[in-house]
Design a protein around this motif. Structure first.
Motif, PDB file in Angstrom:
ATOM      1  N   ASP A 167      -0.555  10.285  -3.470  1.00 45.59           N
ATOM      2  CA  ASP A 167      -0.711  10.154  -2.013  1.00 45.59           C
ATOM      3  C   ASP A 167       0.630  10.273  -1.285  1.00 45.59           C
ATOM      4  N   LEU A 168       1.306  11.410  -1.495  1.00 43.71           N
ATOM      5  CA  LEU A 168       2.620  11.623  -0.881  1.00 43.71           C
ATOM      6  C   LEU A 168       2.666  13.027  -0.288  1.00 43.71           C
ATOM      7  N   GLY A 169       2.038  13.176   0.868  1.00 46.65           N
ATOM      8  CA  GLY A 169       1.964  14.489   1.501  1.00 46.65           C
ATOM      9  C   GLY A 169       3.138  14.789   2.412  1.00 46.65           C
ATOM     10  N   HIS A 170       2.986  15.886   3.193  1.00 50.97           N
ATOM     11  CA  HIS A 170       4.015  16.270   4.159  1.00 50.97           C
ATOM     12  C   HIS A 170       4.350  15.129   5.104  1.00 50.97           C
ATOM     13  N   LYS A 171       3.366  14.280   5.417  1.00 48.33           N
ATOM     14  CA  LYS A 171       3.556  13.209   6.391  1.00 48.33           C
ATOM     15  C   LYS A 171       4.285  12.000   5.805  1.00 48.33           C
ATOM     16  N   SER A 172       4.665  12.088   4.530  1.00 50.01           N
ATOM     17  CA  SER A 172       5.266  10.940   3.861  1.00 50.01           C
ATOM     18  C   SER A 172       6.626  11.210   3.241  1.00 50.01           C
ATOM     19  N   VAL A 173       7.056  12.454   3.214  1.00 54.51           N
ATOM     20  CA  VAL A 173       8.379  12.797   2.700  1.00 54.51           C
ATOM     21  C   VAL A 173       8.826  14.070   3.405  1.00 54.51           C
ATOM     22  N   GLU A 225      -0.899  17.832   3.722  1.00 55.73           N
ATOM     23  CA  GLU A 225      -0.557  16.747   4.636  1.00 55.73           C
ATOM     24  C   GLU A 225      -0.565  15.367   3.989  1.00 55.73           C
ATOM     25  N   GLU A 226      -1.561  15.097   3.142  1.00 52.63           N
ATOM     26  CA  GLU A 226      -1.696  13.760   2.562  1.00 52.63           C
ATOM     27  C   GLU A 226      -1.653  13.756   1.035  1.00 52.63           C
ATOM     28  N   HIS A 227      -1.425  14.899   0.423  1.00 53.14           N
ATOM     29  CA  HIS A 227      -1.523  15.007  -1.033  1.00 53.14           C
ATOM     30  C   HIS A 227      -0.318  15.748  -1.615  1.00 53.14           C
ATOM     31  N   LEU A 228       0.035  15.355  -2.833  1.00 46.35           N
ATOM     32  CA  LEU A 228       1.062  16.053  -3.599  1.00 46.35           C
ATOM     33  C   LEU A 228       0.542  16.233  -5.022  1.00 46.35           C
ATOM     34  N   VAL A 229       0.431  17.472  -5.455  1.00 46.40           N
ATOM     35  CA  VAL A 229      -0.041  17.778  -6.803  1.00 46.40           C
ATOM     36  C   VAL A 229       1.158  17.858  -7.738  1.00 46.40           C
ATOM     37  N   ASP A 233       0.856  -1.183   0.000  1.00 44.48           N
ATOM     38  CA  ASP A 233       0.000   0.000   0.000  1.00 44.48           C
ATOM     39  C   ASP A 233       0.894   1.237   0.000  1.00 44.48           C
ATOM     40  N   SER A 234       0.370   2.331  -0.484  1.00 42.03           N
ATOM     41  CA  SER A 234       1.152   3.562  -0.549  1.00 42.03           C
ATOM     42  C   SER A 234       0.466   4.671   0.270  1.00 42.03           C
ATOM     43  N   PRO A 235       1.239   5.647   0.697  1.00 41.07           N
ATOM     44  CA  PRO A 235       2.680   5.803   0.486  1.00 41.07           C
ATOM     45  C   PRO A 235       3.470   4.799   1.319  1.00 41.07           C
ATOM     46  N   ALA A 236       4.656   4.454   0.856  1.00 41.23           N
ATOM     47  CA  ALA A 236       5.457   3.453   1.547  1.00 41.23           C
ATOM     48  C   ALA A 236       6.938   3.748   1.363  1.00 41.23           C
ATOM     49  N   LEU A 237       7.701   3.276   2.326  1.00 44.50           N
ATOM     50  CA  LEU A 237       9.158   3.327   2.272  1.00 44.50           C
ATOM     51  C   LEU A 237       9.658   1.955   1.822  1.00 44.50           C
ATOM     52  N   VAL A 238      10.492   1.930   0.795  1.00 42.11           N
ATOM     53  CA  VAL A 238      11.051   0.665   0.318  1.00 42.11           C
ATOM     54  C   VAL A 238      12.573   0.764   0.327  1.00 42.11           C
ATOM     55  N   ILE A 239      13.231  -0.331   0.732  1.00 43.33           N
ATOM     56  CA  ILE A 239      14.687  -0.324   0.815  1.00 43.33           C
ATOM     57  C   ILE A 239      15.252  -1.546   0.098  1.00 43.33           C
ATOM     58  N   TYR A 240      16.491  -1.413  -0.344  1.00 47.51           N
ATOM     59  CA  TYR A 240      17.137  -2.412  -1.187  1.00 47.51           C
ATOM     60  C   TYR A 240      18.442  -2.857  -0.513  1.00 47.51           C
ATOM     61  N   PRO A 241      18.422  -3.985   0.223  1.00 46.64           N
ATOM     62  CA  PRO A 241      19.591  -4.416   1.001  1.00 46.64           C
ATOM     63  C   PRO A 241      20.874  -4.585   0.197  1.00 46.64           C
ATOM     64  N   GLU A 242      20.775  -5.062  -1.052  1.00 52.44           N
ATOM     65  CA  GLU A 242      21.981  -5.224  -1.856  1.00 52.44           C
ATOM     66  C   GLU A 242      22.672  -3.888  -2.074  1.00 52.44           C
ATOM     67  N   VAL A 255      10.665   6.178  -1.764  1.00 56.18           N
ATOM     68  CA  VAL A 255       9.264   6.223  -1.346  1.00 56.18           C
ATOM     69  C   VAL A 255       8.417   5.940  -2.581  1.00 56.18           C
ATOM     70  N   ILE A 256       7.373   5.153  -2.400  1.00 53.74           N
ATOM     71  CA  ILE A 256       6.473   4.902  -3.522  1.00 53.74           C
ATOM     72  C   ILE A 256       5.133   5.582  -3.245  1.00 53.74           C
ATOM     73  N   CYS A 257       4.480   5.993  -4.314  1.00 54.67           N
ATOM     74  CA  CYS A 257       3.163   6.628  -4.203  1.00 54.67           C
ATOM     75  C   CYS A 257       2.350   6.258  -5.434  1.00 54.67           C
ATOM     76  N   ARG A 258       1.065   6.578  -5.387  1.00 52.88           N
ATOM     77  CA  ARG A 258       0.170   6.276  -6.504  1.00 52.88           C
ATOM     78  C   ARG A 258      -0.680   7.496  -6.848  1.00 52.88           C
ATOM     79  N   ILE A 259      -1.057   7.573  -8.096  1.00 54.36           N
ATOM     80  CA  ILE A 259      -1.997   8.620  -8.506  1.00 54.36           C
ATOM     81  C   ILE A 259      -3.363   8.302  -7.901  1.00 54.36           C
ATOM     82  N   ILE A 260      -3.906   9.257  -7.161  1.00 51.59           N
ATOM     83  CA  ILE A 260      -5.224   9.059  -6.560  1.00 51.59           C
ATOM     84  C   ILE A 260      -6.294   9.923  -7.228  1.00 51.59           C
TER      85      ILE A 260
END
Length: 367
Positions: free
Chosen positions: A278-284, A308-312, A14-23, A262-267
């Motif tokens: 869905d990448l507002g102030h609370k997500s980045v 807070e919850e939106h990025l245009v 689900d988004s927004p989400a933090l994803v990391i790449y161990p390699e 960070v991943i997000c989706r068009i809402i």
């Protein structure tokens, strides 16, 4: 073409989400080790990653000393198994007792903290005495940051004060040169050399007071390459482990690669040239002006407004973007972005495999 960041089972996140790449994290750790030539010269700052598992990756790579900013970060690092943890903060008020409880609760880890004030050093000493604890301390020097640290001219007297306190043991000097941001490597080195000279002069004054060798801890990521060439200091970069857009473009001479997104989706599709994700102030991290994030799979789009919850986003005319489309974003500043998430989704071989708790985003773990 499959890009390194794309996630085949993205529908499970689900988004927004933090994803990391161990390699990529492991590769950045190896790059840091190659730069210093000896893992014992590294004291990474864990305020960037805030995850026990990431600390374990560094321990597995032979790094044994760490630096942190909060009691929770210190405890997380102890839980990971680090034998040497510097709280790069002067504890005051209730934080002193919390620090002492860490010393008592994790005997396999050696804790230290900063001090830049003789009166507060005495308070720490008295509380340690009541708990039958001896605490290691570093004198925090103001080497130009003008944030914390004693004036270098007063450091000798502080060292004498600490020498007289039975429950404090001076183990070194700390000087953070976070005020140095020059993009040009030559200018950056000149500023770092000036800052380091201040620290070295104090070291020459203070070392004769003590029978044991003192250490010097200095530098953040921007001056890391410079201090790595010195023989008598520990380097404490933090951002290197994940990297971000700001440092990638400010310091192209550094070899690190993106390892957290960070991943997000068009809402919502606003009109032909604007969409909302869905990448507002609370997500980045929101302390910088727009753009605060840059999208790897859509470099042509431009953030124009955020709440807070939106990025245009402004998108090119004739685009084919649709509701639910995923964007993979690189934050301008990764450190405070990490602290906005309770967990990170771990991506291995192009798939989400598990989650890691961002345990030290909280102010308290057990103490």
């Amino acid at each position: 073409m499959h890009e390194w960041f794309q996630i085949s089972n993205i529908e499970q996140i689900d988004s927004p989400a933090l994803v990391i790449y161990p390699e990529r994290i492991t590769a950045n750790i190896e790059s840091a080790k190659n730069i210093v030539g000896d893992a014992s010269k590294l004291r990474p700052h864990v305020k960037t990653n805030k995850m026990e598992e990431v600390c374990r990756l560094m321990l597995q790579a032979g790094i044994s000393k760490f630096k942190c900013a909060t009691i929770a970060e210190a405890e997380m690092t102890a839980l990971a198994g680090s034998p040497d943890i510097l709280l790069a903060y002067q504890p005051v008020g209730p934080k002193i007792n919390r620090f002492i409880q860490l010393i008592k609760a994790y005997p396999k880890s050696r804790f230290s903290c900063l001090t830049d004030d003789p009166d507060n050093a005495s308070v720490i000493n008295d509380l340690c005495q009541k708990e039958n604890v001896v605490s290691d301390v570093f004198i925090d020097l103001n080497v130009g940051m003008n944030r914390t640290g004693i004036h270098p001219g007063k450091a000798f007297d502080l060292a004498k004060t600490i020498q007289s306190l039975k429950n404090l043991r001076l183990v070194g000097l700390h000087g953070y040169d976070g005020h140095i941001h020059e993009q040009d490597p030559v200018q950056r080195q000149n500023e770092a050399d000036l800052s380091y000279a201040v620290m070295e002069n104090v070291f020459k004054e203070v070392q004769p007071l003590f029978p044991h060798p003192l250490r010097m801890v200095t530098g953040g990521t921007p001056t890391f390459l410079i201090h790595a060439r010195r023989t008598n200091c520990e380097c404490s970069p933090g951002t290197f482990v994940f990297w971000d857009w700001g440092y990638k473009h400010q310091y192209p001479d550094m070899p690190f690669e993106y390892a957290a997104l960070v991943i997000c989706r068009i809402i919502s599709i606003i009109d032909k040239q604007h969409v909302c994700v869905d990448l507002g102030h609370k997500s980045v991290a929101a302390e910088s002006p727009l753009p605060r994030v840059y999208f790897l799979n859509a470099p042509e789009i431009k953030p124009v407004a955020q709440s807070e919850e939106h990025l245009v986003l402004e998108v090119p005319a004739g685009n084919t973007y649709s509701i639910g489309q995923v964007f993979y974003g690189i934050p301008r500043h990764i450190c405070p972005t990490i602290a906005l998430y309770e967990k990170a989704f771990v991506i291995e071989d192009g798939r989400m495999s598990e989650t890691w708790d961002v345990i030290a985003r909280n102010r308290y773990i057990n103490f």
